[in-house]
Design a protein around this motif. Sequence first.
Motif, PDB file in Angstrom:
ATOM      1  N   GLU A  20       0.822  -1.245  -0.171  1.00  0.00           N
ATOM      2  CA  GLU A  20      -0.098   0.103   0.026  1.00  0.00           C
ATOM      3  C   GLU A  20       1.028   1.320  -0.051  1.00  0.00           C
ATOM      4  OE1 GLU A  20      -3.302   1.945   2.578  1.00  0.00           O
ATOM      5  OE2 GLU A  20      -2.975   0.112   2.975  1.00  0.00           O
ATOM      6  N   VAL A  21       1.799   1.358   0.751  1.00  0.00           N
ATOM      7  CA  VAL A  21       2.828   2.464   0.887  1.00  0.00           C
ATOM      8  C   VAL A  21       3.501   2.601  -0.614  1.00  0.00           C
ATOM      9  CG1 VAL A  21       5.060   3.136   1.676  1.00  0.00           C
ATOM     10  CG2 VAL A  21       3.231   2.249   3.376  1.00  0.00           C
ATOM     11  N   HIS A  22       3.960   1.662  -1.108  1.00  0.00           N
ATOM     12  CA  HIS A  22       4.488   1.555  -2.501  1.00  0.00           C
ATOM     13  C   HIS A  22       3.542   2.047  -3.680  1.00  0.00           C
ATOM     14  CE1 HIS A  22       8.626  -0.751  -1.947  1.00  0.00           C
ATOM     15  NE2 HIS A  22       8.094  -0.120  -0.705  1.00  0.00           N
ATOM     16  N   HIS A  23       2.426   1.737  -3.359  1.00  0.00           N
ATOM     17  CA  HIS A  23       1.438   1.852  -4.352  1.00  0.00           C
ATOM     18  C   HIS A  23       1.164   3.482  -4.293  1.00  0.00           C
ATOM     19  CE1 HIS A  23      -2.256   1.896  -6.794  1.00  0.00           C
ATOM     20  NE2 HIS A  23      -2.966   2.564  -6.060  1.00  0.00           N
ATOM     21  N   ASN A  24       0.892   3.956  -3.069  1.00  0.00           N
ATOM     22  CA  ASN A  24       0.854   5.543  -2.719  1.00  0.00           C
ATOM     23  C   ASN A  24       1.626   6.230  -3.042  1.00  0.00           C
ATOM     24  OD1 ASN A  24      -1.826   4.813  -1.821  1.00  0.00           O
ATOM     25  ND2 ASN A  24      -1.133   4.913   0.487  1.00  0.00           N
ATOM     26  N   ILE A  25       3.059   5.632  -3.061  1.00  0.00           N
ATOM     27  CA  ILE A  25       4.304   6.688  -3.468  1.00  0.00           C
ATOM     28  C   ILE A  25       4.038   6.770  -4.789  1.00  0.00           C
ATOM     29  CG2 ILE A  25       6.677   6.570  -3.518  1.00  0.00           C
ATOM     30  CD1 ILE A  25       6.724   5.267  -0.672  1.00  0.00           C
ATOM     31  N   GLY A  26       4.043   5.704  -5.598  1.00  0.00           N
ATOM     32  CA  GLY A  26       3.706   5.945  -7.118  1.00  0.00           C
ATOM     33  C   GLY A  26       2.649   6.797  -7.479  1.00  0.00           C
ATOM     34  N   LEU A  27       1.447   6.618  -6.840  1.00  0.00           N
ATOM     35  CA  LEU A  27       0.493   7.647  -7.002  1.00  0.00           C
ATOM     36  C   LEU A  27       0.799   9.078  -7.048  1.00  0.00           C
ATOM     37  CD1 LEU A  27      -2.974   6.288  -5.585  1.00  0.00           C
ATOM     38  CD2 LEU A  27      -2.375   6.585  -8.143  1.00  0.00           C
ATOM     39  N   THR A  28       1.558   9.316  -5.775  1.00  0.00           N
ATOM     40  CA  THR A  28       2.115  10.730  -5.703  1.00  0.00           C
ATOM     41  C   THR A  28       3.083  11.200  -6.562  1.00  0.00           C
ATOM     42  OG1 THR A  28       2.007  10.364  -3.245  1.00  0.00           O
ATOM     43  CG2 THR A  28       3.504  12.051  -3.763  1.00  0.00           C
ATOM     44  N   PHE A  29       4.018  10.167  -7.194  1.00  0.00           N
ATOM     45  CA  PHE A  29       4.812  10.729  -8.094  1.00  0.00           C
ATOM     46  C   PHE A  29       4.277  10.912  -9.632  1.00  0.00           C
ATOM     47  CE2 PHE A  29       8.323   9.264  -5.508  1.00  0.00           C
ATOM     48  CZ  PHE A  29       8.898  10.388  -5.628  1.00  0.00           C
ATOM     49  N   GLU A  30       3.091  10.090  -9.863  1.00  0.00           N
ATOM     50  CA  GLU A  30       2.232  10.392 -11.074  1.00  0.00           C
ATOM     51  C   GLU A  30       1.602  11.582 -10.996  1.00  0.00           C
ATOM     52  OE1 GLU A  30      -0.330   7.066 -12.007  1.00  0.00           O
ATOM     53  OE2 GLU A  30       0.970   5.670 -11.371  1.00  0.00           O
ATOM     54  N   PHE A  31       1.009  12.013  -9.720  1.00  0.00           N
ATOM     55  CA  PHE A  31       0.481  13.108  -9.391  1.00  0.00           C
ATOM     56  C   PHE A  31       1.431  14.367  -9.570  1.00  0.00           C
ATOM     57  CE2 PHE A  31      -0.988  16.567  -6.519  1.00  0.00           C
ATOM     58  CZ  PHE A  31      -2.045  17.161  -7.044  1.00  0.00           C
ATOM     59  N   LEU A  32       2.559  14.265  -9.026  1.00  0.00           N
ATOM     60  CA  LEU A  32       3.542  15.414  -9.424  1.00  0.00           C
ATOM     61  C   LEU A  32       3.881  15.640 -11.061  1.00  0.00           C
ATOM     62  CD1 LEU A  32       5.991  14.782  -6.424  1.00  0.00           C
ATOM     63  CD2 LEU A  32       4.183  16.518  -6.805  1.00  0.00           C
ATOM     64  N   ARG A  33       3.778  14.576 -11.771  1.00  0.00           N
ATOM     65  CA  ARG A  33       4.166  14.448 -13.051  1.00  0.00           C
ATOM     66  C   ARG A  33       3.026  15.118 -13.947  1.00  0.00           C
ATOM     67  NH1 ARG A  33       6.781   9.651 -12.165  1.00  0.00           N
ATOM     68  NH2 ARG A  33       4.992   8.369 -12.657  1.00  0.00           N
ATOM     69  N   ALA A  34       1.855  14.898 -13.334  1.00  0.00           N
ATOM     70  CA  ALA A  34       0.545  15.603 -13.611  1.00  0.00           C
ATOM     71  C   ALA A  34       0.303  17.073 -13.732  1.00  0.00           C
ATOM     72  CB  ALA A  34      -0.734  14.939 -13.430  1.00  0.00           C
ATOM     73  N   CYS A  35       1.168  17.409 -12.436  1.00  0.00           N
ATOM     74  CA  CYS A  35       0.926  19.021 -12.250  1.00  0.00           C
ATOM     75  C   CYS A  35       1.970  19.613 -12.828  1.00  0.00           C
ATOM     76  CB  CYS A  35       1.209  19.098 -10.709  1.00  0.00           C
ATOM     77  SG  CYS A  35       0.062  18.648  -9.441  1.00  0.00           S
ATOM     78  N   ILE A  36       3.027  18.888 -13.176  1.00  0.00           N
ATOM     79  CA  ILE A  36       4.181  19.457 -14.172  1.00  0.00           C
ATOM     80  C   ILE A  36       3.584  19.731 -15.577  1.00  0.00           C
ATOM     81  CG2 ILE A  36       6.394  19.219 -15.133  1.00  0.00           C
ATOM     82  CD1 ILE A  36       7.199  17.919 -12.586  1.00  0.00           C
ATOM     83  N   THR A  37       3.051  18.696 -15.989  1.00  0.00           N
ATOM     84  CA  THR A  37       2.474  18.730 -17.449  1.00  0.00           C
ATOM     85  C   THR A  37       1.375  19.890 -17.546  1.00  0.00           C
ATOM     86  OG1 THR A  37       2.662  16.218 -17.777  1.00  0.00           O
ATOM     87  CG2 THR A  37       1.106  17.163 -19.094  1.00  0.00           C
TER      88      THR A  37
END
Length: 75
Positions: free
Chosen positions: A6-23
């Motif tokens: 769950e922690v790894h999954h949430n970290i992955g979502l966080t990085f995806e979210f950061l990439r989306a914010c940059i885009t």
Amino acid sequence: MTKQEEVHHNIGLTFEFLRACITNPALLERVEQFADGAEIVFIEKDQPFPIPKEGAKQEFIKVAHSFEIVEAELA
């Protein structure tokens, strides 16, 4: 799902979210309007809307190949 998964999954979502914010900087501008100290809750596309924690500051973001800010649905 184990706690570690769950922690790894949430970290992955966080990085995806950061990439989306940059885009899409407009997404980050919306997030900046959240209350200070609010918890961001990611809701995946097939996940039901969670029951908001009573008394907690939470903001909800739906994840479905893109990130979309949604309002809490109070029962």
